[in-house]
Design a protein around this motif. Structure first.
Motif, PDB file in Angstrom:
ATOM      1  N   ALA A 140      48.752 -52.797   4.720  1.00  0.00           N
ATOM      2  CA  ALA A 140      48.660 -52.859   3.259  1.00  0.00           C
ATOM      3  C   ALA A 140      47.632 -51.846   2.766  1.00  0.00           C
ATOM      4  O   ALA A 140      46.612 -51.635   3.434  1.00  0.00           O
ATOM      5  CB  ALA A 140      48.261 -54.262   2.810  1.00  0.00           C
ATOM      6  N   PRO A 141      47.875 -51.232   1.622  1.00  0.00           N
ATOM      7  CA  PRO A 141      46.885 -50.299   1.085  1.00  0.00           C
ATOM      8  C   PRO A 141      45.621 -51.054   0.665  1.00  0.00           C
ATOM      9  O   PRO A 141      45.704 -52.171   0.165  1.00  0.00           O
ATOM     10  CB  PRO A 141      47.588 -49.680  -0.129  1.00  0.00           C
ATOM     11  CG  PRO A 141      48.601 -50.706  -0.535  1.00  0.00           C
ATOM     12  CD  PRO A 141      49.026 -51.405   0.728  1.00  0.00           C
TER      13      PRO A 141
ATOM     14  N   GLU B  60      42.047 -47.561  -2.084  1.00  0.00           N
ATOM     15  CA  GLU B  60      43.115 -46.560  -2.032  1.00  0.00           C
ATOM     16  C   GLU B  60      44.023 -46.656  -3.260  1.00  0.00           C
ATOM     17  O   GLU B  60      44.406 -45.626  -3.829  1.00  0.00           O
ATOM     18  CB  GLU B  60      43.959 -46.739  -0.766  1.00  0.00           C
ATOM     19  CG  GLU B  60      43.223 -46.440   0.512  1.00  0.00           C
ATOM     20  CD  GLU B  60      44.003 -46.846   1.753  1.00  0.00           C
ATOM     21  OE1 GLU B  60      43.905 -46.120   2.750  1.00  0.00           O
ATOM     22  OE2 GLU B  60      44.700 -47.891   1.727  1.00  0.00           O
ATOM     23  N   LEU B  61      44.353 -47.865  -3.644  1.00  0.00           N
ATOM     24  CA  LEU B  61      45.197 -48.048  -4.827  1.00  0.00           C
ATOM     25  C   LEU B  61      44.498 -47.527  -6.078  1.00  0.00           C
ATOM     26  O   LEU B  61      45.108 -46.832  -6.891  1.00  0.00           O
ATOM     27  CB  LEU B  61      45.559 -49.523  -5.003  1.00  0.00           C
ATOM     28  CG  LEU B  61      46.511 -50.105  -3.965  1.00  0.00           C
ATOM     29  CD1 LEU B  61      46.618 -51.620  -4.137  1.00  0.00           C
ATOM     30  CD2 LEU B  61      47.877 -49.452  -4.058  1.00  0.00           C
ATOM     31  N   ALA B  62      43.220 -47.868  -6.232  1.00  0.00           N
ATOM     32  CA  ALA B  62      42.466 -47.412  -7.405  1.00  0.00           C
ATOM     33  C   ALA B  62      42.398 -45.888  -7.440  1.00  0.00           C
ATOM     34  O   ALA B  62      42.595 -45.281  -8.500  1.00  0.00           O
ATOM     35  CB  ALA B  62      41.062 -48.023  -7.411  1.00  0.00           C
TER      36      ALA B  62
ATOM     37  N   THR C 296      38.883 -54.479 -10.030  1.00  0.00           N
ATOM     38  CA  THR C 296      39.882 -54.970 -10.979  1.00  0.00           C
ATOM     39  C   THR C 296      41.179 -55.287 -10.249  1.00  0.00           C
ATOM     40  O   THR C 296      41.796 -56.330 -10.491  1.00  0.00           O
ATOM     41  CB  THR C 296      40.136 -53.934 -12.091  1.00  0.00           C
ATOM     42  OG1 THR C 296      38.923 -53.731 -12.812  1.00  0.00           O
ATOM     43  CG2 THR C 296      41.229 -54.389 -13.047  1.00  0.00           C
ATOM     44  N   ILE C 297      41.598 -54.405  -9.347  1.00  0.00           N
ATOM     45  CA  ILE C 297      42.820 -54.650  -8.586  1.00  0.00           C
ATOM     46  C   ILE C 297      42.665 -55.907  -7.734  1.00  0.00           C
ATOM     47  O   ILE C 297      43.554 -56.761  -7.692  1.00  0.00           O
ATOM     48  CB  ILE C 297      43.197 -53.427  -7.725  1.00  0.00           C
ATOM     49  CG1 ILE C 297      43.515 -52.226  -8.632  1.00  0.00           C
ATOM     50  CG2 ILE C 297      44.387 -53.748  -6.817  1.00  0.00           C
ATOM     51  CD1 ILE C 297      43.693 -50.915  -7.899  1.00  0.00           C
ATOM     52  N   ARG C 298      41.532 -56.053  -7.073  1.00  0.00           N
ATOM     53  CA  ARG C 298      41.283 -57.242  -6.258  1.00  0.00           C
ATOM     54  C   ARG C 298      41.335 -58.505  -7.127  1.00  0.00           C
ATOM     55  O   ARG C 298      41.958 -59.498  -6.765  1.00  0.00           O
ATOM     56  CB  ARG C 298      39.933 -57.147  -5.549  1.00  0.00           C
ATOM     57  CG  ARG C 298      39.658 -58.360  -4.626  1.00  0.00           C
ATOM     58  CD  ARG C 298      38.258 -58.431  -4.079  1.00  0.00           C
ATOM     59  NE  ARG C 298      37.292 -58.559  -5.170  1.00  0.00           N
ATOM     60  CZ  ARG C 298      36.335 -57.674  -5.424  1.00  0.00           C
ATOM     61  NH1 ARG C 298      36.161 -56.612  -4.678  1.00  0.00           N
ATOM     62  NH2 ARG C 298      35.522 -57.853  -6.442  1.00  0.00           N
TER      63      ARG C 298
ATOM     64  N   ARG D  34      52.514 -48.110 -12.777  1.00  0.00           N
ATOM     65  CA  ARG D  34      52.820 -46.699 -12.484  1.00  0.00           C
ATOM     66  C   ARG D  34      52.291 -46.280 -11.116  1.00  0.00           C
ATOM     67  O   ARG D  34      52.884 -45.439 -10.455  1.00  0.00           O
ATOM     68  CB  ARG D  34      52.243 -45.800 -13.564  1.00  0.00           C
ATOM     69  CG  ARG D  34      52.964 -45.927 -14.882  1.00  0.00           C
ATOM     70  CD  ARG D  34      52.357 -45.046 -15.941  1.00  0.00           C
ATOM     71  NE  ARG D  34      52.892 -45.413 -17.243  1.00  0.00           N
ATOM     72  CZ  ARG D  34      52.266 -45.196 -18.372  1.00  0.00           C
ATOM     73  NH1 ARG D  34      51.086 -44.612 -18.377  1.00  0.00           N
ATOM     74  NH2 ARG D  34      52.814 -45.554 -19.505  1.00  0.00           N
ATOM     75  N   GLY D  35      51.191 -46.884 -10.699  1.00  0.00           N
ATOM     76  CA  GLY D  35      50.635 -46.591  -9.382  1.00  0.00           C
ATOM     77  C   GLY D  35      51.575 -46.972  -8.252  1.00  0.00           C
ATOM     78  O   GLY D  35      51.485 -46.437  -7.146  1.00  0.00           O
ATOM     79  N   PHE D  36      52.489 -47.883  -8.533  1.00  0.00           N
ATOM     80  CA  PHE D  36      53.503 -48.282  -7.554  1.00  0.00           C
ATOM     81  C   PHE D  36      54.859 -47.661  -7.879  1.00  0.00           C
ATOM     82  O   PHE D  36      55.876 -48.052  -7.311  1.00  0.00           O
ATOM     83  CB  PHE D  36      53.635 -49.807  -7.515  1.00  0.00           C
ATOM     84  CG  PHE D  36      52.495 -50.483  -6.821  1.00  0.00           C
ATOM     85  CD1 PHE D  36      52.490 -50.633  -5.440  1.00  0.00           C
ATOM     86  CD2 PHE D  36      51.419 -50.972  -7.535  1.00  0.00           C
ATOM     87  CE1 PHE D  36      51.436 -51.261  -4.795  1.00  0.00           C
ATOM     88  CE2 PHE D  36      50.366 -51.610  -6.904  1.00  0.00           C
ATOM     89  CZ  PHE D  36      50.369 -51.752  -5.526  1.00  0.00           C
TER      90      PHE D  36
END
Length: 171
Positions: free
Chosen positions: A41-42, A46-48, A64-66, A91-93
């Motif tokens: 999993a990213p 990495e996602l941010a 924030t993602i967490r 959009r990140g996905f």
């Protein structure tokens, strides 16, 4: 106001339900990405970084993602992201629907169906990269429906036997 209580958005129950949906949908997206990457999993960082690079500015943090992924922030309160944050998260996905994917059940259903179809197309492309699979498809193309059903059943049984025996040859 106590923990998890927000003003204006329909009370704590509605906010908690919205946070749960966002968390579940984010979890599905992370899971899909992990499946493509061999189970890894990213990381939130990495996602941010990916999302901020895509936006050309800082629009989201790993924290924030967490928080969105867990449906609760460090203080135990329900996260209340902005539409802009959810837009960029989507959009990140690769989801152009952005925020509506996370908050609109009908839109999420349509997007999930599209993602499922894309996964199947990817699996088909991978299979067609194997010359033995292409040869089998060419040979099977003139068979009757009954024979095709038997061929599928045989392939399923062989796959099950190989899986139970430890995988057999590499695919």
């Amino acid at each position: 106001m106590g923990p998890g209580v927000t003003s204006g958005s329909g009370g704590p129950e509605r906010s908690a339900e919205r946070a749960r949906k966002i968390a579940e949908r984010l979890d599905r997206l992370i899971g899909r990405e992990a499946a493509k990457e061999g189970g890894r999993a990213p990381a939130y960082r990495e996602l941010a970084e990916r999302i901020n690079k895509l936006a050309g500015r800082d629009v989201i943090s790993k924290d924030t993602i967490r928080n969105l992924h867990h449906g609760v922030n460090q203080k135990g309160m329900v996260p209340n992201p902005t539409v802009d944050t959810l837009d960029w998260l989507g959009r990140g996905f690769g989801i152009q629907a952005g925020a509506s994917y996370f908050v609109d059940d009908a839109k999420a259903s349509v997007v999930d169906e599209q993602l499922d179809r894309l996964e199947k197309i990817g699996e088909l492309r991978q299979a067609l990269g194997n010359s033995e699979v292409v040869s089998l498809v060419q040979r099977a193309s003139g068979l009757s429906d009954g024979s095709l059903h038997m061929l599928v059943a045989l392939a399923d049984k062989l796959k099950q036997l190989e899986d139970n025996a430890g995988g057999g040859e590499s695919r």
